[in-house]
Design a protein around this motif. Structure first.
Motif, short mmCIF file in Angstrom:
data_model
loop_
_atom_site.label_atom_id
_atom_site.label_comp_id
_atom_site.label_asym_id
_atom_site.label_seq_id
_atom_site.Cartn_x
_atom_site.Cartn_y
_atom_site.Cartn_z
N MET A 132 -6.80 -16.14 -62.07
CA MET A 132 -6.58 -14.75 -61.66
C MET A 132 -7.92 -14.08 -61.36
O MET A 132 -8.79 -14.06 -62.22
N ASP A 133 -8.07 -13.58 -60.16
CA ASP A 133 -9.34 -12.95 -59.79
C ASP A 133 -9.38 -11.49 -60.21
O ASP A 133 -8.43 -10.75 -60.01
N LYS A 134 -10.52 -11.12 -60.75
CA LYS A 134 -10.70 -9.70 -61.12
C LYS A 134 -11.70 -9.09 -60.15
O LYS A 134 -12.82 -9.59 -60.02
N GLU A 163 -6.58 -6.64 -60.27
CA GLU A 163 -6.23 -7.97 -60.76
C GLU A 163 -5.34 -8.65 -59.73
O GLU A 163 -4.22 -8.21 -59.48
N MET A 164 -5.90 -9.68 -59.10
CA MET A 164 -5.13 -10.47 -58.13
C MET A 164 -4.34 -11.48 -58.94
O MET A 164 -4.91 -12.39 -59.53
N LYS A 186 -15.14 -6.26 -54.49
CA LYS A 186 -16.30 -6.92 -55.09
C LYS A 186 -15.84 -7.52 -56.41
O LYS A 186 -14.90 -7.02 -57.02
N HIS A 187 -16.55 -8.56 -56.84
CA HIS A 187 -16.18 -9.15 -58.12
C HIS A 187 -16.44 -8.18 -59.25
O HIS A 187 -17.46 -7.48 -59.27
N ALA A 188 -15.52 -8.15 -60.18
CA ALA A 188 -15.66 -7.22 -61.30
C ALA A 188 -16.67 -7.74 -62.31
O ALA A 188 -16.83 -8.94 -62.48
#
Lengths: 340, 327
Positions: free
Chosen positions: A1-3, A166-167, A184-186
């Protein structure tokens, strides 16, 4: 899961991008009511709300839906109805998103409902965490959180000047393809901020329902006079069911003129005596008490038995708008305390 | 301010009678500013009865909602009376129902309470949003004393009252068996200010306004079910053969429903505003009811729910009744 992180200033760019390929539905304010409806510009939506008057279930399970059209008479022609285009529900609250996951069970059950399911497939849910739960919110009673990302494809949480994103799954990633310049990345600190915001919201929830052992308890108290006590004041309107994000009963009728007709499906409500009225004239639920009891049993006994989930998400709409203060938090909690 | 002890004593006495089935009144609700209908079946039940400006419901709807499920073999129908706690406006509903012979006078025991105005729950919830546990509201002449979490604020009544109370001409029950407290004198007058202002709009403006309102309707029928005068055995919208109003929820059918309801209440609506209070979508239904009420008052000098002996408006005829509206 990408944040990820989305700057607040970039929100309208994000919506504009979504609008290029999808129909976007978002909360819109009109007079005193907030409703999910289609937007054509980001400026039309209003994100300063707790919950919409009508839950966004109506975007997947329409209150009135044409199943097919026909021409009456001997040379009847049947015409099917187009299924929706790609749709994004933006700003859906975690509780309402959970309700859609609950509805999946009913519409995917013994009979698959092509109308709901195709719409469901074509719909992406972009959730928005609930930072200001209201007095009758009780989602935490079901081990959920006002900032739960479980049931949405993407979850946005307002953490001040930016959104924590949250992807959740492939659908979410696909939806944001080609928008990498916006996200952008968290950082660790952003994740911490989200946790803080979530805790603050959870702490604001002051009402709680006791659901421990409720399924078994209800099996034992079906004939208990308790039900008359809680339900006698019901006036028998359909507000609680129509505004419930998990209620899904419907009626099917043919509506035609001399030259054209349509088979329509409309929301129905178990609060209506006609709902159980049989052709013989017999009604197995003749009194309002029987009907109120059924509403509770369907959510807290039949549904968990069939699908292993309580069919209530704790949005509190039925409590907010009941004209006689029939309060499901109170009813279920007290049912648990009744001596069987 | 009503003496709640006196109310409880009266309820206790009433329910102790052999010929009374139950008494319906108010008790504290489950959260915030809610009050809720409650029922006394035995004398002890009277202890929970309250009366405060939060008692907004018109309880006369309950005798009309009485269900008569089929009886078991050998079972006799329960024909005992129902006791009802009423405010001024609520009592007019009983009078109107008696006038229409929807209810027999000896089937109700009317416990009247003079009322100088209630609080609109939406207005007070907007003023004190959030997580309120302990509240108390008292009536103090021209102000409501609202105590929230131990702090008391005095708020002018006009800020919190629903529209009906601002122009209420009947603070005292017009019919009762037992009166609690003293009658109130009031100089308020219904001047139809809002109706008059709305009448001045152009036809298009009016239609656009109502289209927007009726579009919101979800046909939950809360307006009908909360209304004590909507007591038809089978409502027209529920009939299937013939089906007068379709089940489809769209502007056309919604308009049909809302207008047919307004017209079915012509000369019958007593203005208790329950329909508007119950509507989850905030449709201003009283605007329709008030317009019809005004026309009837001007044309026929008739007001609903004032005298049980009078004939209903649509059941009487005077040779000099105006008839310009007949084409």
């Amino acid at each position: 899961m990408d944040k990820m992180i989305l700057l607040k200033d970039d929100l309208s760019k994000f919506i504009t991008e979504l609008l290029k390929k999808n129909k976007v539905f978002a909360p819109i304010q009109s007079d005193d009511t907030i409703l999910f409806d289609q937007i054509t510009r980001p400026s039309e939506m209003n994100l300063d709300f707790c919950k919409s008057e009508i839950p966004p279930k109506n975007l997947l399970f329409h209150q009135t839906e044409t199943l097919f059209k026909f021409t009456p008479g001997t040379k009847a022609k049947i015409e099917s109805v187009d299924v929706d285009e790609k749709k994004v529900i933006f700003g859906i609250r975690p509780c309402d998103a959970k309700s859609i996951a609950i509805l999946d069970h009913a519409f995917k059950g013994d009979y698959e409902d092509p109308y709901f399911l195709s719409r469901r497939d074509n719909t992406a849910l972009v959730g928005l965490s609930c930072n200001k739960p209201e007095i009758n919110c009780f989602c935490t009673s079901f081990d959920d959180s006002p900032a739960s990302s479980k049931y949405v494809d993407i979850l946005l949480t307002d953490i001040g000047d930016k959104y924590y994103v949250e992807m959740n799954n492939e659908k979410g990633k696909q939806l944001t393809e080609g928008m990498s310049n916006l996200f952008k990345h968290a950082k660790e600190s952003d994740a911490k901020k989200k946790k803080e915001v979530e805790k603050k919201a959870v702490d604001m929830i002051s009402r709680h329902q006791k659901t421990n052992g409720i399924v078994e308890k209800l099996d034992k108290i079906f004939e208990n006079p308790f039900w008359k006590e809680v339900a006698f004041k019901c006036v028998g309107c359909g507000t609680c069911t129509y505004l419930c994000p998990t209620c899904h009963c419907f009626d099917i009728q043919d509506e035609s003129t001399l030259t054209k007709g349509a088979r329509v499906r409309v929301w129905d409500t178990c609060m209506n005596p006609e709902y159980t009225l049989q052709a013989s004239g017999y009604n197995p639920r003749p009194a309002r008490t029987n009907r109120v009891k059924n509403r509770i049993y369907h959510k807290y006994n039949y549904y968990p038995k069939n699908f292993d989930v309580i069919a209530c998400v704790g949005c509190g709409r039925c409590i907010d708008l009941c004209p006689v203060n029939i309060d499901i938090i109170d009813v279920v909690t007290r049912a648990g305390e009744v001596k069987a | 301010m009503v003496d709640e002890k006196e109310l409880r004593d009266v309820v206790k006495k009433t329910i102790s009678r052999d010929d009374v089935k139950y008494v319906v009144g108010y008790e504290k609700g489950t959260y915030g500013f809610q009050a809720t209908p409650c029922f006394a079946y035995k004398p002890e039940d009277a202890e929970k009865f309250i009366f405060s400006p939060l008692c907004v419901h018109n309880l006369t709807v309950f005798p009309m909602l009485e269900e008569k499920p089929p009886l078991r073999k050998g079972e006799e129908p329960d024909t005992r009376k129902i006791g009802v706690v009423v405010k001024g406006c609520d009592s007019r509903a009983i009078v109107q129902i008696l006038q229409e012979k929807g209810l027999e006078r000896d089937k109700v025991v009317i416990i009247g309470i003079p009322c100088s105005g209630v609080i609109d729950p939406k207005k007070i919830e907007a003023k004190f949003p959030g997580h309120i546990k302990k509240v108390e509201v008292n009536d103090e002449d021209d102000k409501f004393a609202v105590t929230v979490d131990g702090k008391t604020q005095k708020i002018p009544k006009d800020e919190l009252m629903p529209e009906k109370c601002k122009t209420c001409e009947y603070p005292n029950p017009v019919l009762y068996d037992i009166l609690i407290g003293k009658e109130i004198k009031s100089k308020k007058k219904e001047d139809y200010k809002k109706v008059n202002a709305f009448e001045k709009k152009s036809m298009k403006e009016k239609w656009d306004y109502w289209e927007k309102q009726f579009e919101k309707c979800i046909r939950c029928y809360a307006c009908r079910n909360a209304c004590p005068l909507c007591y038809c055995k089978e409502c027209m919208v529920d009939q299937l053969n013939p089906q007068w109003v379709r089940r489809s929820v769209n502007l056309s059918e919604n308009t049909a429903w809302n207008l047919l309801r307004a017209f079915h209440l012509a000369g019958r609506c007593i203005g208790c505003e329950q329909c508007e209070r119950a509507c989850p979508m905030g449709i201003p239904l009283m605007k329709l009811n008030k317009k019809i009420e005004k026309e009837i008052k001007e044309m026929f000098e008739y007001e609903a729910g004032i005298s049980a002996e009078e004939k209903p408006l649509l059941a009487m005829f005077k040779p000099d009744d105006p008839e310009e509206f007949i084409l």
